[in-house]
Design an enzyme around this catalytic site. Structure first.
Site, PDB file in Angstrom:
ATOM      1  CB  CYS A 101      -0.901  -0.095   1.095  1.00 34.23           C
ATOM      2  SG  CYS A 101      -1.799   1.529   1.423  1.00 34.23           S
ATOM      3  CB  CYS A 151      -6.419   1.249   7.583  1.00 31.54           C
ATOM      4  SG  CYS A 151      -5.539   2.977   7.139  1.00 31.54           S
ATOM      5  CG  PHE A 174      -3.027  31.019   2.943  1.00 27.56           C
ATOM      6  CD1 PHE A 174      -3.035  30.806   1.674  1.00 27.56           C
ATOM      7  CD2 PHE A 174      -1.803  31.764   3.502  1.00 27.56           C
ATOM      8  CE1 PHE A 174      -2.114  31.268   0.591  1.00 27.56           C
ATOM      9  CE2 PHE A 174      -0.933  32.150   2.622  1.00 27.56           C
ATOM     10  CZ  PHE A 174      -1.182  32.343   1.190  1.00 27.56           C
ATOM     11  CG  ASN A 225      -7.959  24.546  12.435  1.00 30.96           C
ATOM     12  OD1 ASN A 225      -8.651  24.010  13.175  1.00 30.96           O
ATOM     13  ND2 ASN A 225      -6.747  24.392  12.578  1.00 30.96           N
ATOM     14  CD  GLU A 276      -8.976  29.879   2.288  1.00 31.78           C
ATOM     15  OE1 GLU A 276      -8.819  29.319   1.106  1.00 31.78           O
ATOM     16  OE2 GLU A 276      -8.356  29.779   3.123  1.00 31.78           O
ATOM     17  CG  ASP A 289      -2.406  26.385   8.111  1.00 27.85           C
ATOM     18  OD1 ASP A 289      -1.483  25.681   7.624  1.00 27.85           O
ATOM     19  OD2 ASP A 289      -3.346  25.717   8.480  1.00 27.85           O
ATOM     20  CB  CYS A 317       1.414  20.903   4.888  1.00 35.08           C
ATOM     21  SG  CYS A 317       0.897  21.764   3.416  1.00 35.08           S
TER      22      CYS A 317
END
Length: 433
Positions: free
Chosen positions: A87, A162, A295, A300, A316, A364, A390
């Site tokens: 996987c 999983c 962003f 959040n 955004e 972000d 990220c």
């Protein structure tokens, strides 16, 4: 047929060589040295030696395949998932969690040329509250495949379990497979998405042809018997709610944020809670602060910031998320926060809401980073900037603008948002000196 020499072709040798791995890259590949360059080998850990065959030989690096491992690292562990190695979802289940975190921490420090102060982590198993499983009906076997894509291939790996999924979603897998396999329109199914909201699980089924009434009835009965909200997606941009009274929601900093099944939410709730708290702490929000969240998504970070600051502006690029953020602010009784839909590649400092400047800024961005925004962040001249990333490569690139403008890195943490995978996330505090 005649073959002609090409200078671009690098012929790999079938010679077996013995190497010792001295490092682990963020993607879970062992790193050794051979002929003066880095040699990447899947499946090997630091201190392990192996007989390998070179499979790719480039000018700057090479890749090898293990033929025989000669010893085991003390940090080698047995993978929990029976699909590991086939996987494409996880790359590092054979390495201890401590080794995974150290290798990512070291990679981030090298890229940013700065020490990593801490690792922000939660549970390493059962953490994913969202999964998208591909579906493919095989006429010959008359079986419906349901699972994730094979590593480096388009083939589907049938998933029976999983262990990185939250237990409530993992437990649904056999029942979902059985239900979908019994549909008349099973050859017209694209994928199924499972999400665990704080108010229960939901399922989104993508289908490419109209479902017969008997299939819709069977799906609705399934949703009731398993107490999940059901959504059908006959087209990519269309979402039809079949069952489930309330909109899905999750909590952040004690606030309730509703979302659409298609909206982006952080899949690791435990790390998200700590990440939001860290951002608030590092920004050192004061009651008279004016804060900008770029962003911002559906709030959040924005809404928790608004609980502490004098005023907060969220910006955004996706209109639907701006609308959702406004609704979430209203539901939570926050009236000192405003949201705007803007193209963040343009000069946002010219907008009316930016005229009075900001004391603190949070960013972000997606994996592409925020290169078009950094010059405007510098122009706004906040005292502190927190960048949530990220993608370490775009973080390093975007940081250059802040460092050149007199900001310094004060704190940096690796966010272990996706244990057992090659994803490397981080949070950095910049302060102007």
């Amino acid at each position: 047929m005649a073959q002609f020499y090409s200078a671009k072709r690098r012929v790999t040798t079938r010679q077996i060589i013995t190497v010792t791995v001295n490092d682990l890259d963020p993607f879970g590949q062992g790193v050794a040295r051979h002929n003066g360059k880095a040699l990447f080998i899947n499946g090997l850990l630091p201190t392990e030696s192996a007989e390998i065959q070179i499979t790719e030989d480039k000018k700057q690096y090479a890749r090898g395949q293990v033929k025989r491992r000669l010893n085991d690292s003390p940090e080698r562990v047995a993978p929990r998932c029976p699909h590991f190695g086939v996987c494409g979802g996880c790359q590092q289940q054979h390495a201890s969690v401590a080794l995974q975190q150290r290798s990512k921490q070291a990679a981030l420090a090298r890229l940013m040329k700065h020490d990593v102060d801490e690792v922000i982590a939660a549970e390493p198993w059962g953490y994913r509250r969202r999964a998208r499983l591909s579906l493919s009906y095989q006429p010959k076997s008359q079986q419906l495949q349901m699972g994730f894509r094979k590593a480096n291939a388009a083939d589907i790996i049938d998933i029976v379990q999983c262990p990185v999924l939250v237990p409530a979603l993992e437990a649904l897998l056999p029942a979902v497979r059985e239900c979908l396999s019994g549909l008349k329109a099973r050859q017209h199914l694209g994928h199924v998405e499972l999400v665990l909201a704080d108010n229960g699980p939901l399922m989104v089924l993508r289908h490419t042809a109209a479902l017969p009434a008997t299939d819709r009835e069977k799906l609705e009965q399934f949703s009731h018997s398993h107490q999940l909200a059901l959504y059908l997606a006959p087209q990519s941009e269309v979402l039809e709610r079949v069952s489930g009274e309330d909109a899905p929601w999750y909590s952040a900093d004690g606030l309730r944020l509703t979302f659409s099944p298609r909206d982006f939410i952080q899949v690791n709730d435990g790390v998200n809670q700590k990440m939001v708290a860290t951002a608030i702490d590092w920004l050192d929000i004061q009651p008279d602060d004016r804060v900008l969240d770029l962003f911002c998504g559906m709030g959040n970070f924005t809404l928790p910031l608004a609980r502490r600051a004098a005023s907060v502006v969220g910006v955004e690029g996706v209109p639907a998320l701006v609308e959702k953020a406004q609704q979430n602010a209203a539901r939570n009784g926050l009236h000192n926060v405003t949201f705007f839909h803007e193209n963040l590649e343009e000069d946002v400092t010219r907008q009316a809401w930016a005229k009075n400047g900001f004391d603190k800024i949070l960013l972000d961005p997606a994996r592409a980073g925020a290169s078009g925004v950094m010059q405007h962040v510098v122009k706004l001249a906040p005292r502190r900037v927190v960048y949530v990333s990220c993608n370490p490569a775009t973080l390093a690139r975007d940081s250059e603008a802040l460092l050149a403008a007199g900001y310094q890195i004060q704190r940096m943490a690796m966010l272990d948002m996706f244990p057992h995978t090659g994803h490397l996330e981080s949070i950095v505090l910049f302060e102007h000196k």
